[in-house]
Each structure stands twice: as structure tokens, then as C-alpha cells.
Write an enzyme that holds these catalytic residues in place. Structure first.
Site, PDB file in Angstrom:
ATOM      1  N   HIS A  21      47.888  42.754  46.401  1.00  0.00           N
ATOM      2  CA  HIS A  21      47.042  41.647  46.354  1.00  0.00           C
ATOM      3  C   HIS A  21      45.660  41.757  46.847  1.00  0.00           C
ATOM      4  CE1 HIS A  21      46.447  37.222  47.048  1.00  0.00           C
ATOM      5  NE2 HIS A  21      45.580  37.618  47.655  1.00  0.00           N
ATOM      6  N   GLU A  22      45.461  42.490  48.208  1.00  0.00           N
ATOM      7  CA  GLU A  22      44.135  42.685  48.504  1.00  0.00           C
ATOM      8  C   GLU A  22      43.345  43.511  47.691  1.00  0.00           C
ATOM      9  OE1 GLU A  22      43.193  40.591  50.747  1.00  0.00           O
ATOM     10  OE2 GLU A  22      45.023  40.100  51.490  1.00  0.00           O
TER      11      GLU A  22
ATOM     12  N   HIS B 242      41.708  41.833  45.231  1.00  0.00           N
ATOM     13  CA  HIS B 242      40.379  41.304  45.512  1.00  0.00           C
ATOM     14  C   HIS B 242      39.237  42.512  45.499  1.00  0.00           C
ATOM     15  CE1 HIS B 242      41.597  37.346  46.838  1.00  0.00           C
ATOM     16  NE2 HIS B 242      42.390  37.672  47.693  1.00  0.00           N
TER      17      HIS B 242
ATOM     18  N   HIS C 230      41.489  34.370  44.023  1.00  0.00           N
ATOM     19  CA  HIS C 230      42.953  33.830  43.958  1.00  0.00           C
ATOM     20  C   HIS C 230      43.482  33.131  42.691  1.00  0.00           C
ATOM     21  CE1 HIS C 230      43.360  33.854  48.568  1.00  0.00           C
ATOM     22  NE2 HIS C 230      43.911  35.190  48.198  1.00  0.00           N
TER      23      HIS C 230
END
Lengths: 376, 83
Positions: free
Chosen positions: A117-118, A121, A127
Site C-alpha cells: 500500500h505505502e 503512494h 487513496h
């Protein structure tokens, strides 16, 4: 994407693991980060290499509370990590709250899931409001790691920034300022449409083409169209052959001299294996097509103008093979791209043509266009 | 019954205020729960949060919303300018 749509202007990125949590062995951290980067690598032209010194595009660190970026962590629970969108310096970096209990499974906070997930980014994804997406902001404690896959929303998001992966490692996509278009998306209605491989799966039929597949269910008229990577991120694109061993609920996928086993969306451990473990001679470098006959419990492997037959009960190649395709399947083209069995018939695909073959009568019963299953 | 209901309510208000400030760009000087008939910035932000997280959009702090806010999550804001 983030405001201003920041993205990397190159396709090869470096990463550095600045420090380690004490919750996991170093190798487990290394592996989780590598696996997390691979999730994105599979669906883009991006590649990653690790550096252990100096500057890196993506710097990964574990920290607690205040850690020098004006976004302090908050102790156990709540915030698990944060990351910065692409850019120089701190941008692109990913920070993990070391007040969490980081684990390789789901007994604590799974490092792979949070890192994937990170790092999304770090690559420029904001998101997602889709609860199925990896980029949904809330950590899903119920995620089945074995069945983990990117959602279509994640794939669409990252490919809007970087495009799709190149067709093969021999044809890398050149870095470009604009969004790369990637390989052409196949059109179900193209009269010249051919398939790489076809397999049944739990009563449906999957038609593989490049990095996509159509999923034909008899419950719905319209076939679904998906990225292979959105169901099985670790599978390659441009498959050679596939077949379902229905009694084992396993689909075997072939590319080059390797094959994978999948059950539903789960790629089985211990794969890929070499095709020669099935009993092929070393001269066979790839399979053109494969088909399982569920009545006979035998699998047919087509290579060039010959075919082999594999006894699934005995788990061995039958003696007396290979045989000429033309000899036992009269009327069928000697070069088979894809094949499957359904309703007691064998369906052979070669280019844009498809032949329906009755194995009892040993004759071709219909000649069709390959695309006929796609309701075009 | 909880031992100290007032303290618990205060904790929830603190949680909501901080959550909305951190992830939904709620201005830090917004008075959290001044009751207004049409709602205020906090209610609007709660609605925004509920919509983004796929919850029923009520503008109220129902149990589903509070449960979601207590789940572990990424520290990057869901909306607003990223700084």
C-alpha cells in the site's frame, strides 16, 4: 493520483532499506519489501533495484513517534505507516510505525500488505475509495495473503501513470514523458482474433490473450475481460497453454519451459516447475496447447505437429507418444494454439479458426471463428 | 454501563475531531459539535468520510462509522491537499 499527478519520470527506480524492525528477521523484511514492489512491477513497465548506500528514489524506514518529517507516528494501532508521492528528497519515501507488531503472516500487522500500500503512494497513487483496492486507506485484517491480488482499480490507477508492462522482457518499453500506451488491448470482435491459451475453470471458460483474458460464464451472456495480473499477480503474460484438472480443482498454466498450478485465485506453492518433470524430452522447449479430457482423465499436450498424452491418475506420460496430430485428429490443423474440452467435444484453435471435434466419431463437426465464444 | 460516560464521550469527540483533521482536511479551529439543524462543517466532513469509506452516508456517528475510524490505517490523508 495525488494533486498535481506526481509520478516518476523514469521506469527504473532504486530503493534502500534504511533500517529494520526488530519484530522480524532482516530477510523477512527484505522479502516483504521486494514482494511489495513486485506487486506493482507486475502491472507496469517499472523495475526496481536495491541499493544499500547513498541516495535512493524510495527510502524505506521504521520509526516511532516523531521521526523528523512533521508527521509523527501515534504509538500502537491507528496509523501504521505513511509514504510520500514521487519526487526528490523525502518524496517517494515510505515510513512504517515501529510501534506496530510487524509480522509475515496476519497474526500482527502484515508488513507485505502495508508495504505494498505505502509503496503505491511512493509510486504516485493516492487513496482509493474502493474497499477492494489495496489503496483503500483502512488496513484489512481479513485479507487472505494466499489470495492477495491487486484490484482492477489499483491496476487502472497505476497504469494511468506508467502504462502496462512490456509484452516480453526482450522488448522493454522506452521511458517516456507521456503515459505509455502499452501493448494493444485485444478486441473480442476482431475477426483475426486468436488466443494464446484456453482453459475451463470451475464451469467457466478462460480465453487468454497477451496480458488479458476473457472469462466466459454460462450464467451471463457477456464475457468478462480482465488483466491476468489482477487475478494472479505472479503469473506471466503471453501464456502458451492452460488446462483444468477438474478432479483436483487445479488449472495448470504453461509458459516456456515452466508451468504453474492455480486453485481459484491462489497460485500453488512449489511452482513454477519445469515442463520436463512431466516427462517431456529436453528437445521440447514449450507447449503449444493443452487439453484435459475429464472422462478419460488424460491430458493432451500439443507441440508442433505432434501430441503427447499424460495419464493424470498415474501422473506419468503414456508410452507410445508423441503421435502425429493429423493421425488421431483427422481434419485438425497441425499447429494448435489452444484447446479445451466441453460438452463431450474437443475444441481446437489455430489463428482465427476454431474446429469442433467429436472424439467418438473421430471427425470435425463444425468450423467456426475463434471468437465465436465471445458473443461478438 | 460505562464507569464514566462523560469521559468516554469526550474521547469519541477527540477521536472524531482528530480523524477529520488528519484525513479529511477539517480546519483545526472548527468547533466540533455545536449543534445546528442543517449540520455544520463537522457533519459535512463526517458525510464526506462516510462516502469515501463506503459507509452509509448519515452525517451521524453511528457504530459502523466509529468502528471504521478505530481500525488501523494508512497515515496519508484521504482527501484534501497533500503536504
Amino acid at each position: 493520483t495525488f494533486p498535481g499527478i506526481p509520478k516518476w519520470r523514469k521506469t527504473h527506480l532504486t530503493y534502500r532499506i534504511m533500517n529494520y524492525t526488530l519484530d522480524l528477521p532482516r530477510e523477512a523484511v527484505d522479502s516483504a519489501i521486494e514482494k511489495a514492489l513486485n506487486v506493482w512491477k507486475e502491472v507496469t513497465p517499472l523495475t526496481f533495484s536495491r541499493t544499500d548506500e547513498g541516495e535512493a528514489d524510495i527510502k524505506i524506514s521504521f520509526a516511532v513517534r516523531d521521526h523528523g518529517d512533521f508527521s509523527p507516528f501515534d504509538g500502537p494501532g491507528n496509523v501504521l505507516g505513511h509514504a510520500y508521492p514521487p519526487g526528490p528528497g523525502i518524496y517517494g519515501d515510505a515510513h512504517f510505525d515501529d510501534d506496530e507488531l510487524w509480522t509475515s503472516d496476519t497474526s500482527g500487522t502484515n508488513l507485505f500488505l502495508v508495504a505494498a500500500h505505502e509503496l503505491g503512494h511512493s509510486l504516485g497513487l493516492f487513496h482509493s475509495a474502493d474497499p477492494r483496492a489495496l489503496m483503500y486507506p483502512v488496513y484489512n485484517t481479513l485479507t487472505d495473503l494466499a489470495r492477495f491480488r491487486l484490484s482492477q482499480d489499483d491496476v487502472d490507477g497505476i497504469q494511468s501513470l506508467y502504462g502496462a508492462p512490456p509484452v516480453s522482457p526482450d522488448e522493454p518499453m522506452a521511458p517516456t514523458e507521456s503515459v505509455p500506451s502499452g501493448p494493444e488491448t485485444p478486441d473480442a470482435c476482431d475477426p483475426a482474433l486468436s488466443f494464446d491459451a484456453i482453459s475451463t475453470l470451475r464451469g467457466e471458460i478462460l480465453f487468454f490473450k497477451d496480458r488479458h483474458f476473457w472469462r466466459k460464464s454460462f450464467r451471463t451472456l457477456e464475457p468478462g475481460f480482465f488483466l491476468i495480473s489482477s487475478f494472479w499477480p505472479s503469473l506471466p503474460s503471453g501464456l502458451d497453454a492452460a488446462y483444468e484438472e477438474t478432479s483436483k480443482d487445479i488449472v495448470f498454466i504453461f509458459k516456456g519451459d515452466q508451468f504453474w498450478a492455480i486453485r481459484g485465485t491462489e497460485v500453488q506453492a512449489g511452482y513454477p516447475k519445469g515442463i520436463h518433470t512431466l516427462g517431456f524430452p529436453e528437445t521440447v522447449g514449450k507447449i503449444d496447447a493443452a487439453m484435459f479430457d475429464k472422462e478419460k482423465k488424460k491430458t493432451f499436450f500439443f507441440v508442433g505437429d505432434k501430441y503427447w498424452r499424460f495419464d493424470e491418475k498415474r501422473q506419468s506420460m503414456e508410452p507410445g507418444f508423441p503421435k502425429q496430430i493429423a493421425e488421431d485428429f483427422p481434419g485438425v490443423d497441425p499447429k494448435v494454439d489452444a484447446a479445451f474440452e466441453a460438452f463431450g467435444f474437443y475444441y481446437f484453435f489455430s489463428g482465427s479458426s476454431q474446429l469442433e471435434f467429436d472424439p467418438n466419431a473421430r471427425q470435425v463437426t463444425h468450423a467456426l471463428k475463434s471468437r465465436s465464444w465471445l458473443n461478438c | 454501563y460505562p464507569a464514566d460516560r462523560a469521559a468516554e464521550d469526550e474521547d469519541i469527540m477527540e477521536l472524531v475531531q482528530q480523524y477529520l483533521e488528519n484525513y479529511y482536511n477539517l480546519a483545526k479551529d472548527t468547533k466540533p459539535f455545536v449543534r445546528r439543524r442543517e449540520g455544520g462543517p463537522v457533519v459535512e466532513k463526517i458525510r464526506e468520510m462516510q462516502k469515501f469509506l463506503g459507509l452509509a452516508v448519515t452525517g451521524k456517528l453511528d457504530s459502523d462509522t466509529l468502528e471504521m475510524m478505530r481500525k488501523p490505517r494508512c497515515g496519508v490523508p484521504d482527501v484534501g491537499e497533500f503536504t
